[in-house]
Design a protein around this motif. Structure first.
Motif, PDB file in Angstrom:
ATOM      1  N   LEU A 186      13.579   6.213 -35.759  1.00  0.00           N
ATOM      2  CA  LEU A 186      14.958   6.459 -35.669  1.00  0.00           C
ATOM      3  C   LEU A 186      15.406   7.337 -36.707  1.00  0.00           C
ATOM      4  CD1 LEU A 186      16.321   2.743 -35.238  1.00  0.00           C
ATOM      5  CD2 LEU A 186      16.322   4.618 -33.574  1.00  0.00           C
ATOM      6  N   PRO A 187      16.312   8.397 -36.278  1.00  0.00           N
ATOM      7  CA  PRO A 187      16.593   9.551 -37.502  1.00  0.00           C
ATOM      8  C   PRO A 187      17.246   8.427 -38.758  1.00  0.00           C
ATOM      9  CG  PRO A 187      17.378  10.151 -35.388  1.00  0.00           C
ATOM     10  CD  PRO A 187      16.948   8.523 -35.259  1.00  0.00           C
ATOM     11  N   PRO A 188      17.015   8.951 -39.970  1.00  0.00           N
ATOM     12  CA  PRO A 188      17.833   8.077 -41.161  1.00  0.00           C
ATOM     13  C   PRO A 188      19.111   7.905 -40.965  1.00  0.00           C
ATOM     14  CG  PRO A 188      15.898   9.932 -41.761  1.00  0.00           C
ATOM     15  CD  PRO A 188      16.108  10.103 -40.381  1.00  0.00           C
ATOM     16  N   GLU A 189      19.954   9.167 -40.537  1.00  0.00           N
ATOM     17  CA  GLU A 189      21.500   8.732 -40.472  1.00  0.00           C
ATOM     18  C   GLU A 189      21.659   7.676 -39.612  1.00  0.00           C
ATOM     19  OE1 GLU A 189      20.119  12.271 -38.031  1.00  0.00           O
ATOM     20  OE2 GLU A 189      19.619  11.618 -39.715  1.00  0.00           O
ATOM     21  N   ARG A 190      20.819   7.549 -38.522  1.00  0.00           N
ATOM     22  CA  ARG A 190      21.262   6.447 -37.344  1.00  0.00           C
ATOM     23  C   ARG A 190      20.436   5.289 -37.564  1.00  0.00           C
ATOM     24  NH1 ARG A 190      24.038   8.434 -32.994  1.00  0.00           N
ATOM     25  NH2 ARG A 190      22.967   6.920 -31.701  1.00  0.00           N
ATOM     26  N   ARG A 191      19.582   5.106 -38.649  1.00  0.00           N
ATOM     27  CA  ARG A 191      18.939   3.865 -38.641  1.00  0.00           C
ATOM     28  C   ARG A 191      19.706   2.716 -39.427  1.00  0.00           C
ATOM     29  NH1 ARG A 191      14.713   5.759 -42.414  1.00  0.00           N
ATOM     30  NH2 ARG A 191      13.606   6.867 -40.454  1.00  0.00           N
ATOM     31  N   PRO A 192      19.710   1.591 -38.741  1.00  0.00           N
ATOM     32  CA  PRO A 192      20.555   0.390 -39.278  1.00  0.00           C
ATOM     33  C   PRO A 192      19.897  -0.330 -40.439  1.00  0.00           C
ATOM     34  CG  PRO A 192      19.176  -0.192 -37.272  1.00  0.00           C
ATOM     35  CD  PRO A 192      19.173   1.423 -37.335  1.00  0.00           C
ATOM     36  N   LEU A 193      20.637  -1.059 -41.266  1.00  0.00           N
ATOM     37  CA  LEU A 193      19.911  -2.003 -42.041  1.00  0.00           C
ATOM     38  C   LEU A 193      19.040  -3.032 -41.237  1.00  0.00           C
ATOM     39  CD1 LEU A 193      22.961  -2.665 -44.705  1.00  0.00           C
ATOM     40  CD2 LEU A 193      21.075  -1.067 -44.820  1.00  0.00           C
ATOM     41  N   SER A 194      18.148  -3.413 -41.868  1.00  0.00           N
ATOM     42  CA  SER A 194      17.106  -4.427 -41.078  1.00  0.00           C
ATOM     43  C   SER A 194      16.923  -5.452 -41.934  1.00  0.00           C
ATOM     44  CB  SER A 194      15.993  -3.596 -40.723  1.00  0.00           C
ATOM     45  OG  SER A 194      15.359  -3.020 -41.850  1.00  0.00           O
ATOM     46  N   ILE A 195      16.704  -6.575 -41.320  1.00  0.00           N
ATOM     47  CA  ILE A 195      16.121  -8.019 -41.843  1.00  0.00           C
ATOM     48  C   ILE A 195      14.836  -8.211 -40.896  1.00  0.00           C
ATOM     49  CG2 ILE A 195      16.246 -10.356 -42.244  1.00  0.00           C
ATOM     50  CD1 ILE A 195      19.299  -9.769 -42.661  1.00  0.00           C
ATOM     51  N   LEU A 196      13.721  -8.107 -41.826  1.00  0.00           N
ATOM     52  CA  LEU A 196      12.406  -8.017 -41.048  1.00  0.00           C
ATOM     53  C   LEU A 196      12.218  -9.715 -40.913  1.00  0.00           C
ATOM     54  CD1 LEU A 196      10.398  -5.571 -43.142  1.00  0.00           C
ATOM     55  CD2 LEU A 196      11.675  -5.173 -40.930  1.00  0.00           C
ATOM     56  N   LEU A 197      11.358  -9.929 -39.747  1.00  0.00           N
ATOM     57  CA  LEU A 197      10.963 -11.110 -39.336  1.00  0.00           C
ATOM     58  C   LEU A 197       9.689 -11.146 -39.458  1.00  0.00           C
ATOM     59  CD1 LEU A 197      13.201 -11.849 -36.381  1.00  0.00           C
ATOM     60  CD2 LEU A 197      13.695 -12.612 -38.591  1.00  0.00           C
ATOM     61  N   THR A 198       8.839 -12.027 -39.919  1.00  0.00           N
ATOM     62  CA  THR A 198       7.292 -11.817 -40.294  1.00  0.00           C
ATOM     63  C   THR A 198       6.842 -13.165 -40.470  1.00  0.00           C
ATOM     64  OG1 THR A 198       5.507 -10.833 -41.204  1.00  0.00           O
ATOM     65  CG2 THR A 198       7.502 -11.396 -42.411  1.00  0.00           C
ATOM     66  N   HIS A 200       4.058 -13.132 -42.309  1.00  0.00           N
ATOM     67  CA  HIS A 200       3.154 -12.910 -43.648  1.00  0.00           C
ATOM     68  C   HIS A 200       4.072 -12.680 -44.740  1.00  0.00           C
ATOM     69  CE1 HIS A 200      -0.202 -12.775 -40.961  1.00  0.00           C
ATOM     70  NE2 HIS A 200       0.447 -12.088 -39.937  1.00  0.00           N
ATOM     71  N   ASP A 201       3.601 -13.279 -45.856  1.00  0.00           N
ATOM     72  CA  ASP A 201       4.307 -13.103 -47.190  1.00  0.00           C
ATOM     73  C   ASP A 201       4.135 -11.601 -48.013  1.00  0.00           C
ATOM     74  OD1 ASP A 201       6.165 -13.624 -49.216  1.00  0.00           O
ATOM     75  OD2 ASP A 201       5.049 -15.313 -50.214  1.00  0.00           O
ATOM     76  N   SER A 202       4.049 -10.595 -47.486  1.00  0.00           N
ATOM     77  CA  SER A 202       3.561  -9.181 -48.121  1.00  0.00           C
ATOM     78  C   SER A 202       3.743  -8.189 -47.222  1.00  0.00           C
ATOM     79  CB  SER A 202       2.040  -9.443 -48.439  1.00  0.00           C
ATOM     80  OG  SER A 202       1.433  -9.283 -47.414  1.00  0.00           O
ATOM     81  N   PHE A 203       4.365  -7.232 -47.889  1.00  0.00           N
ATOM     82  CA  PHE A 203       4.560  -5.751 -47.291  1.00  0.00           C
ATOM     83  C   PHE A 203       4.682  -4.828 -48.222  1.00  0.00           C
ATOM     84  CE2 PHE A 203       8.583  -8.174 -46.870  1.00  0.00           C
ATOM     85  CZ  PHE A 203       9.545  -7.013 -47.357  1.00  0.00           C
ATOM     86  N   ALA A 204       4.852  -3.577 -47.903  1.00  0.00           N
ATOM     87  CA  ALA A 204       4.974  -2.528 -48.876  1.00  0.00           C
ATOM     88  C   ALA A 204       6.224  -1.943 -48.860  1.00  0.00           C
ATOM     89  CB  ALA A 204       4.055  -1.268 -48.695  1.00  0.00           C
ATOM     90  N   VAL A 205       6.524  -1.122 -49.733  1.00  0.00           N
ATOM     91  CA  VAL A 205       8.159  -0.499 -49.974  1.00  0.00           C
ATOM     92  C   VAL A 205       8.476   0.481 -48.879  1.00  0.00           C
ATOM     93  CG1 VAL A 205       7.525   1.550 -51.480  1.00  0.00           C
ATOM     94  CG2 VAL A 205       9.717   0.015 -51.777  1.00  0.00           C
ATOM     95  N   LYS A 206       7.617   0.751 -47.980  1.00  0.00           N
ATOM     96  CA  LYS A 206       7.912   1.342 -46.710  1.00  0.00           C
ATOM     97  C   LYS A 206       8.989   0.805 -45.856  1.00  0.00           C
ATOM     98  CE  LYS A 206       5.876   3.018 -42.194  1.00  0.00           C
ATOM     99  NZ  LYS A 206       4.846   2.814 -41.549  1.00  0.00           N
ATOM    100  N   ALA A 207       8.852  -0.607 -46.112  1.00  0.00           N
ATOM    101  CA  ALA A 207       9.857  -1.315 -45.267  1.00  0.00           C
ATOM    102  C   ALA A 207      11.279  -0.972 -45.785  1.00  0.00           C
ATOM    103  CB  ALA A 207       9.632  -2.645 -45.305  1.00  0.00           C
ATOM    104  N   PHE A 208      11.291  -0.918 -47.224  1.00  0.00           N
ATOM    105  CA  PHE A 208      12.701  -0.704 -47.836  1.00  0.00           C
ATOM    106  C   PHE A 208      13.008   0.900 -47.653  1.00  0.00           C
ATOM    107  CE2 PHE A 208      11.172  -4.063 -50.547  1.00  0.00           C
ATOM    108  CZ  PHE A 208      12.135  -5.136 -50.250  1.00  0.00           C
ATOM    109  N   ALA A 209      12.025   1.663 -47.628  1.00  0.00           N
ATOM    110  CA  ALA A 209      12.472   2.957 -47.211  1.00  0.00           C
ATOM    111  C   ALA A 209      12.892   3.114 -45.602  1.00  0.00           C
ATOM    112  CB  ALA A 209      11.106   3.922 -47.299  1.00  0.00           C
ATOM    113  N   LEU A 210      12.836   2.165 -44.923  1.00  0.00           N
ATOM    114  CA  LEU A 210      13.434   2.208 -43.481  1.00  0.00           C
ATOM    115  C   LEU A 210      14.524   1.373 -43.776  1.00  0.00           C
ATOM    116  CD1 LEU A 210       9.922   1.823 -41.650  1.00  0.00           C
ATOM    117  CD2 LEU A 210      11.347   4.041 -42.056  1.00  0.00           C
ATOM    118  N   ASN A 211      15.284   1.244 -44.676  1.00  0.00           N
ATOM    119  CA  ASN A 211      16.346   0.359 -44.766  1.00  0.00           C
ATOM    120  C   ASN A 211      16.415  -1.492 -44.528  1.00  0.00           C
ATOM    121  OD1 ASN A 211      17.817   2.791 -45.285  1.00  0.00           O
ATOM    122  ND2 ASN A 211      18.905   2.851 -43.302  1.00  0.00           N
ATOM    123  N   ALA A 212      15.120  -1.759 -44.840  1.00  0.00           N
ATOM    124  CA  ALA A 212      14.912  -3.215 -44.768  1.00  0.00           C
ATOM    125  C   ALA A 212      15.741  -3.843 -46.080  1.00  0.00           C
ATOM    126  CB  ALA A 212      13.503  -3.478 -44.858  1.00  0.00           C
TER     127      ALA A 212
END
Length: 245
Positions: A69-81, A83-95
């Motif tokens: 999704l284009p950054p200007e149209r990317r919604p905030l997100s709450i990830l469902l997982t 596994h208790d680990s992930f990188a900051v890539k998720a936060f860069a994607l508005n997680a």
């Protein structure tokens, strides 16, 4: 009203999230999707403010959907997982947060509140017209009989050493005769964020963020330096990362 979408390849999981969302009067579910392809098309056609996104799905996974999704149209997100680990890539994607399956109702409420706060901050930033404040642009450091000036842009992070602060600039360090608390009030909060009582980081140096079991977290900077984040600063860090993104 906050518009919400739910993306999960498990029907029971989708219904569970939607059931929990029904308790919030200010949230409206405008769509639900069972795979990444449908989610990408739906989020593009009808962008929500917030999406609950399953990370592991067949085909296109949740992070790839957000990245497409284009950054200007990317919604905030709450990830469902699961596994208790992930990188900051998720936060860069508005997680905003992540929820472990099966979802705990208390953590669900915390994630909703965090999303509310971030959306509120975005609204304020979008309407602000005040003149930007003047923040510290360089540090004066005494080295023997000399005074050296260190640009704030060159500092990757700042640590505490008693009543003094230690500037980390590449492989070199410089001692500033001011406390970390004093510096925190002088630095641009859009660029520098306090993450612990003994450390401040420059936001564009953050490479990874790994949650820890006690709600603390561990940052890793681009140069590999690990910096601990205490739970009392995690919300302000996440808000700053989103605003900077």
């Amino acid at each position: 009203m906050i518009r919400v979408c739910v993306v999960d390849d498990e029907p029971l999981a989708r219904r569970g999230v939607i059931s929990l969302l029904a308790a919030f009067a200010d949230l409206e579910v405008i769509g639900e999707y069972e795979d990444g392809v449908a989610a990408l098309a739906g989020l593009q056609a009808q962008p929500p403010d917030l999406v609950f996104m399953d990370v592991q799905m067949p085909g296109i996974n949740g992070l790839d959907v957000l990245a497409a999704l284009p950054p200007e149209r990317r919604p905030l997100s709450i990830l469902l997982t699961a596994h208790d680990s992930f990188a900051v890539k998720a936060f860069a994607l508005n997680a905003v947060d992540y929820l472990l399956k099966p979802i705990d109702s208390l953590r669900f409420n915390e994630a909703i509140e965090r999303a509310r706060q971030l959306l509120h901050l975005r609204a304020i930033a979008g309407t602000a017209t005040d003149t930007p404040a003047k923040y510290l642009q360089k540090f004066s450091v005494r080295i023997g009989h000399r005074t050296v000036f260190i640009k704030a842009d060159s500092v990757t992070w700042i640590g505490a050493d008693g009543d003094y602060a230690v500037l980390h600039v590449g492989e070199r360090t410089y001692i500033v005769r001011e406390s970390l608390h004093q510096l925190a009030t002088q630095l641009d909060p859009a660029r520098f964020v306090r993450v612990h009582r003994s450390s401040i980081v420059r936001l564009d140096q953050v490479a990874e963020l790994q949650p820890l079991t006690n709600r603390d977290a561990l940052l890793r900077l681009h140069d590999g330096t690990p910096v601990r984040v205490s739970r009392s600063y995690i919300d302000s860090l996440l808000s700053a990362l989103h605003a900077a993104g």
